[in-house]
Design a protein around this motif. Structure first.
Motif, PDB file in Angstrom:
ATOM      1  N   ILE A 154       0.846  -1.253  -0.104  1.00 35.52           N
ATOM      2  CA  ILE A 154       0.036   0.077  -0.108  1.00 35.52           C
ATOM      3  C   ILE A 154       0.830   1.287  -0.019  1.00 35.52           C
ATOM      4  O   ILE A 154       0.403   2.167   0.415  1.00 35.52           O
ATOM      5  CB  ILE A 154      -0.956   0.024   1.093  1.00 35.52           C
ATOM      6  N   PHE A 155       2.173   1.152  -0.402  1.00 32.93           N
ATOM      7  CA  PHE A 155       3.007   2.138  -0.227  1.00 32.93           C
ATOM      8  C   PHE A 155       3.140   3.052   1.017  1.00 32.93           C
ATOM      9  O   PHE A 155       3.209   4.249   0.575  1.00 32.93           O
ATOM     10  CB  PHE A 155       2.884   2.904  -1.606  1.00 32.93           C
ATOM     11  N   GLU A 156       3.220   2.580   2.142  1.00 28.13           N
ATOM     12  CA  GLU A 156       3.105   3.193   3.295  1.00 28.13           C
ATOM     13  C   GLU A 156       4.191   2.639   4.205  1.00 28.13           C
ATOM     14  O   GLU A 156       4.606   1.620   4.107  1.00 28.13           O
ATOM     15  CB  GLU A 156       1.875   3.085   4.033  1.00 28.13           C
ATOM     16  N   PRO A 157       4.906   3.596   5.019  1.00 30.96           N
ATOM     17  CA  PRO A 157       4.812   4.917   5.145  1.00 30.96           C
ATOM     18  C   PRO A 157       5.274   5.818   4.097  1.00 30.96           C
ATOM     19  O   PRO A 157       5.026   6.878   3.569  1.00 30.96           O
ATOM     20  CB  PRO A 157       5.420   5.341   6.510  1.00 30.96           C
ATOM     21  N   ILE A 158       6.265   4.991   3.259  1.00 27.36           N
ATOM     22  CA  ILE A 158       6.758   5.580   2.267  1.00 27.36           C
ATOM     23  C   ILE A 158       7.119   4.239   1.110  1.00 27.36           C
ATOM     24  O   ILE A 158       7.250   3.075   1.554  1.00 27.36           O
ATOM     25  CB  ILE A 158       8.237   6.279   2.376  1.00 27.36           C
ATOM     26  N   PRO A 159       6.969   4.650  -0.082  1.00 27.66           N
ATOM     27  CA  PRO A 159       7.303   3.498  -1.094  1.00 27.66           C
ATOM     28  C   PRO A 159       8.689   2.883  -0.927  1.00 27.66           C
ATOM     29  O   PRO A 159       9.658   3.620  -0.469  1.00 27.66           O
ATOM     30  CB  PRO A 159       7.294   4.198  -2.220  1.00 27.66           C
ATOM     31  N   THR A 160       8.822   1.519  -0.620  1.00 26.84           N
ATOM     32  CA  THR A 160       9.974   0.966  -0.356  1.00 26.84           C
ATOM     33  C   THR A 160      11.033   0.969  -1.761  1.00 26.84           C
ATOM     34  O   THR A 160      12.399   0.806  -1.375  1.00 26.84           O
ATOM     35  CB  THR A 160       9.794  -0.645  -0.472  1.00 26.84           C
ATOM     36  N   PHE A 161      10.592   1.687  -2.641  1.00 25.76           N
ATOM     37  CA  PHE A 161      11.820   2.032  -3.606  1.00 25.76           C
ATOM     38  C   PHE A 161      12.645   3.278  -3.150  1.00 25.76           C
ATOM     39  O   PHE A 161      13.928   3.173  -3.427  1.00 25.76           O
ATOM     40  CB  PHE A 161      11.041   2.467  -4.902  1.00 25.76           C
ATOM     41  N   LYS A 162      12.297   3.857  -2.082  1.00 28.03           N
ATOM     42  CA  LYS A 162      13.085   4.700  -1.314  1.00 28.03           C
ATOM     43  C   LYS A 162      14.321   3.919  -0.853  1.00 28.03           C
ATOM     44  O   LYS A 162      15.488   4.371  -0.735  1.00 28.03           O
ATOM     45  CB  LYS A 162      12.431   5.594  -0.389  1.00 28.03           C
ATOM     46  N   PHE A 163      13.980   2.976  -0.146  1.00 26.44           N
ATOM     47  CA  PHE A 163      15.050   1.888   0.545  1.00 26.44           C
ATOM     48  C   PHE A 163      16.038   1.436  -0.358  1.00 26.44           C
ATOM     49  O   PHE A 163      17.202   1.384  -0.327  1.00 26.44           O
ATOM     50  CB  PHE A 163      14.305   0.828   1.138  1.00 26.44           C
ATOM     51  N   LEU A 164      15.212   0.859  -1.761  1.00 25.48           N
ATOM     52  CA  LEU A 164      16.069   0.178  -2.590  1.00 25.48           C
ATOM     53  C   LEU A 164      17.176   1.138  -3.224  1.00 25.48           C
ATOM     54  O   LEU A 164      18.318   0.858  -3.420  1.00 25.48           O
ATOM     55  CB  LEU A 164      15.374  -0.346  -3.758  1.00 25.48           C
ATOM     56  N   GLU A 165      16.436   2.544  -3.622  1.00 18.77           N
ATOM     57  CA  GLU A 165      17.527   3.620  -3.998  1.00 18.77           C
ATOM     58  C   GLU A 165      18.611   3.866  -3.201  1.00 18.77           C
ATOM     59  O   GLU A 165      19.913   4.102  -3.695  1.00 18.77           O
ATOM     60  CB  GLU A 165      16.775   4.758  -4.349  1.00 18.77           C
ATOM     61  N   ARG A 166      18.226   4.016  -1.909  1.00 15.95           N
ATOM     62  CA  ARG A 166      19.526   4.160  -0.765  1.00 15.95           C
ATOM     63  C   ARG A 166      20.660   3.302  -0.584  1.00 15.95           C
ATOM     64  O   ARG A 166      21.638   3.466  -0.570  1.00 15.95           O
ATOM     65  CB  ARG A 166      18.800   4.518   0.577  1.00 15.95           C
TER      66      ARG A 166
END
Length: 449
Positions: free
Chosen positions: A91-103
């Motif tokens: 459900i893309f909460e609290p943030i989309p996990t693509f932020k984790f993958l990018e980091r």
């Protein structure tokens, strides 16, 4: 979409007990995995969390098999399970996990593999090792394994007393790619543990994340350090986390006070051996007057009910994970000098509580997140010895992972919800039938509820 020819050969070798041949079978170039897609992160915009449907966002896609790096292993996944982190991802909460993958992708050329426009999710698995990377000497192709979900680099000194404190600690399948809701998964070799021989694939996959989390949170010295005789208030005591906390409390000589939301869930707790149960819906607890204001009178009524059950004692430990909805009541209810230990916030991250009850009564709040390798190994060892049992209630095929996640999202489940990956049906993978027979009642405790 059926498994590829190469994966079918791997599947058949495992089912036929020819695991020694896996090292000579070709690793498939692609496999099926449950994904979320970066292009869809805005699909639920404007919707309330409860209305977001994982069936819309979780896809069964064919994805390329990742390159195997040093210290890693590729595992043929027989079964996996649903955790709340998969619901959050979907459900893309609290943030989309693509932020984790990018980091993570910025960390090194090897970790760059994880930064993709799709995310293969899932933080549990049971299966068989296919290949190991350079420097791996403990595990070999054909080993039957389960995986815990701690992905850690350990290049910083911070993690060498407790790997959970490592600066680059991540949860596999949530903050990394190539997770367990798939036919193949990529893990670090130090995530692997022996599969308990008396369990089926789906049973063995289900404890991983929640069992280790409950162990650290309640038993470990890094958590509440529970002792015999402690009164332990357990929220959601028949759920994924709470069902293991209840077992650990009973096995450790503590006194669980189980909080549940239905008569059926209360009965499950009694089956586990708990005697003190509160059905919060039946007793009508409403800790919030409205969205902004809590009701201390309800905290007091709840505390009185606990003392009524325990013979006048307040909880030594509160096992917290609902978060916003319950945290004020948890801080109030803990005894003077007691401990509130929290590992999640499934009802909301912004907690409110009356700090007078904390500071003036010398209570402690402890944050607890998953578990280190040693804690995970100990938790898995207790499963293998039959002291703690899986809490699997049902299993879905890989194609219906979205429905499985929806069950958990809507709290329409008991214990853990499993997912069959390469296992074609339930009931496979048992190696020690005699030991299993002695523990069938415990293993099946959540089935059909």
């Amino acid at each position: 979409m059926a498994p590829s020819t190469q994966l079918s050969e791997i599947q058949q070798a495992i089912l036929a007990g020819e695991r020694a041949s896996l090292g000579s079978l070709e690793v498939p170039e692609a496999y099926r995995g449950v994904t979320v897609r970066a292009e869809e992160v805005g699909m639920f915009e404007g919707m309330a969390s409860r209305d977001k449907d994982p069936r819309s966002s979780l896809h069964l896609d064919e994805v390329p098999t990742p390159e195997l790096g040093p210290g890693e292993a590729l595992v043929a996944v027989m079964a996996s399970a649903i955790n709340y982190n998969t619901v959050w991802t979907s459900i893309f909460e609290p943030i989309p996990t693509f932020k984790f993958l990018e980091r993570y992708g910025r960390l090194s050329p090897l970790s760059k593999r994880h930064d993709l426009p799709y995310h293969v999710v899932g933080s549990d698995l049971s299966g068989v090792v296919l290949r190991t990377g350079a420097g791996v000497h403990t595990w070999k192709p054909g080993d039957e394994v389960v995986a815990h979900c701690l992905n850690v680099e350990l290049e910083s000194p911070d993690g060498h007393n407790d790997t959970m404190l490592d600066t680059e600690q991540r949860i596999w399948g949530f903050e990394t790619n190539f997770g367990g809701l798939a036919e193949v998964a990529l893990v670090k070799a130090n995530q692997l543990m022996p599969k308990p021989g008396h369990l089926t694939w789906e049973e063995a996959a289900s404890p991983g994340l929640v069992n280790s989390t409950a162990y650290r949170q309640l038993v470990s010295r890094n958590g509440a350090d529970m002792k015999q005789g402690d009164v332990v208030l357990i929220w959601g005591a028949s759920g994924g986390l709470g069902s293991y906390a209840t077992q650990y409390a009973i096995n450790g000589g503590a006194i669980p006070v189980c909080v549940v939301s239905s008569p059926e869930k209360a009965e499950v707790c009694r089956r586990m051996g708990a005697e003190l149960v509160i059905d919060r819906n039946a007793e009508g607890y409403r800790f919030w007057k409205d969205e902004h204001e809590q009701d201390p009178k309800e905290w007091q009524r709840f505390g009185s009910r606990i003392r009524e059950l325990t013979g006048g004692e307040d909880p030594d430990i509160v096992f917290e994970h609902p978060g916003r909805e319950t945290f004020g009541a948890s801080v109030f209810a803990a005894r003077k000098g007691g401990t509130i230990v929290t590992c999640a916030s499934t009802s909301g991250y912004l907690h409110q509580f009356d700090n007078r009850y904390l500071w003036m009564n010398l209570k402690r709040i402890i944050g607890s997140h998953f578990a280190n390798y040693r804690e995970s190994w100990e938790a898995n060892r207790l499963i293998a010895k039959g002291h703690v049992h899986p809490t699997l209630s049902r299993a879905y095929p890989l194609e219906e992972t979205g429905q499985a996640a929806l069950d958990v999202h809507r709290n329409a489940h008991q214990g853990k919800v499993g997912v069959l990956c390469l296992a074609p049906e339930e009931g496979l993978g048992v190696r020690d039938t005699e030991f299993r027979e002695r523990h069938l009642d415990g293993i099946n405790r959540f089935r059909g509820v």
